[in-house]
Write an enzyme that holds these catalytic residues in place. Structure first.
Site, PDB file in Angstrom:
ATOM      1  N   LYS A  13       0.818  -1.218   0.000  1.00 29.63           N
ATOM      2  CA  LYS A  13       0.000   0.000   0.000  1.00 29.63           C
ATOM      3  C   LYS A  13       0.850   1.265   0.000  1.00 29.63           C
ATOM      4  CE  LYS A  13      -2.340  -1.027   3.724  1.00 29.63           C
ATOM      5  NZ  LYS A  13      -1.708  -2.346   4.032  1.00 29.63           N
ATOM      6  N   ARG A  87      -9.710   0.644   9.087  1.00 26.34           N
ATOM      7  CA  ARG A  87      -9.265  -0.736   9.263  1.00 26.34           C
ATOM      8  C   ARG A  87     -10.398  -1.664   9.670  1.00 26.34           C
ATOM      9  NH1 ARG A  87      -3.181  -1.475  10.906  1.00 26.34           N
ATOM     10  NH2 ARG A  87      -2.269   0.441  10.135  1.00 26.34           N
ATOM     11  N   ARG A 126      12.036  -6.332   5.363  1.00 29.88           N
ATOM     12  CA  ARG A 126      11.922  -4.882   5.172  1.00 29.88           C
ATOM     13  C   ARG A 126      12.879  -4.132   6.107  1.00 29.88           C
ATOM     14  NH1 ARG A 126       6.053  -2.168   5.751  1.00 29.88           N
ATOM     15  NH2 ARG A 126       6.310  -2.883   7.919  1.00 29.88           N
ATOM     16  N   ARG A 154      12.316  -2.455  11.869  1.00 32.81           N
ATOM     17  CA  ARG A 154      11.348  -2.018  12.855  1.00 32.81           C
ATOM     18  C   ARG A 154      11.046  -3.142  13.840  1.00 32.81           C
ATOM     19  NH1 ARG A 154       6.533   0.254   9.261  1.00 32.81           N
ATOM     20  NH2 ARG A 154       5.446  -1.007  10.797  1.00 32.81           N
ATOM     21  N   ARG A 165      -0.210  -9.850  13.071  1.00 33.52           N
ATOM     22  CA  ARG A 165      -0.859  -8.748  12.364  1.00 33.52           C
ATOM     23  C   ARG A 165      -1.737  -9.257  11.233  1.00 33.52           C
ATOM     24  NH1 ARG A 165       3.717  -4.584  10.744  1.00 33.52           N
ATOM     25  NH2 ARG A 165       1.901  -3.377  10.027  1.00 33.52           N
TER      26      ARG A 165
END
Length: 207
Positions: A13, A87, A126, A154, A165
């Site tokens: 996204k 969401r 990532r 992260r 998630r």
């Protein structure tokens, strides 16, 4: 024109949002970026949000809805690309109400459909730049290719949290597909293709 980008964490996204802002001049409203900035600054809201984000859970509605409403009211005539909000169907109803009060509406809900195992691999590899915020991959090495800053992983980009998630997304967020399908504004795009191919498919919809 106002659009919402939907998709599981790691569906791409953010990449598509950047391309769409450049091409169409949308105001990019990413609640994720706003909340992460608050976390980095150590604000009370940021510390509260961090507990949920680190666990891979959704930040409570009362935190994000007010933030989005405030942003939209600041420029009620703007064209917005919403990324990371809504969401849940409850948030979607709240967004419809806010837009209606501003004399606007949502034009498209674009859902990026991806293979979940690919998402896990993508997110665990990532890396983010501490200086400019650029998003990259472990293959980029320890130095940001854009500014030379330090690339880091992260806290929430580990396999356990990523899978949590995705589970949260499947249980709570994917019903948005049904909600926007019922409203007649849902468009599904194959997110497993290259970023350029995905972008081309989205542009075909907006054109």
């Amino acid at each position: 024109m106002n659009i919402v980008l939907l998709g599981a964490p790691g569906a791409g996204k953010g990449t598509q949002a950047e391309k769409l802002v450049s091409e169409y001049g949308f105001t990019h409203l990413s609640t994720g970026d706003v909340l992460r900035a608050a976390v980095a600054e150590g604000t009370p809201l940021g510390l509260e949000a961090k507990k949920y984000m680190d666990a891979g859970d959704l930040v409570p509605d009362e935190v994000v809805v007010g933030l989005v409403e405030e942003t939209l009211k600041a420029d009620p005539e703007g064209s917005y690309l919403l990324d990371g909000f809504p969401r849940t169907p409850t948030q979607a109803v709240s967004l419809d109400t806010v837009l209606s009060n501003l004399g606007q509406e949502l034009d498209y809900a674009i859902a990026l459909q991806v293979d979940m195992e690919s998402v896990v691999d993508r997110m665990c590899s990532r890396r983010c730049c501490r200086d400019c915020g650029a998003i990259g991959n472990v293959s980029d090495g320890p130095t940001c290719p854009k500014c030379g800053g330090e690339m880091y992983q992260r806290d929430d980009d580990n396999e356990e949290t990523v899978r949590n998630r995705i589970e949260v997304y499947n249980k709570q967020t994917s019903p948005l597909i049904d909600y926007y399908h019922g409203n007649g504004i849902l468009v599904e795009v194959d997110g497993n293709k290259t970023p350029d191919e995905v972008f081309s498919a989205i542009c075909d919809v907006l054109s």
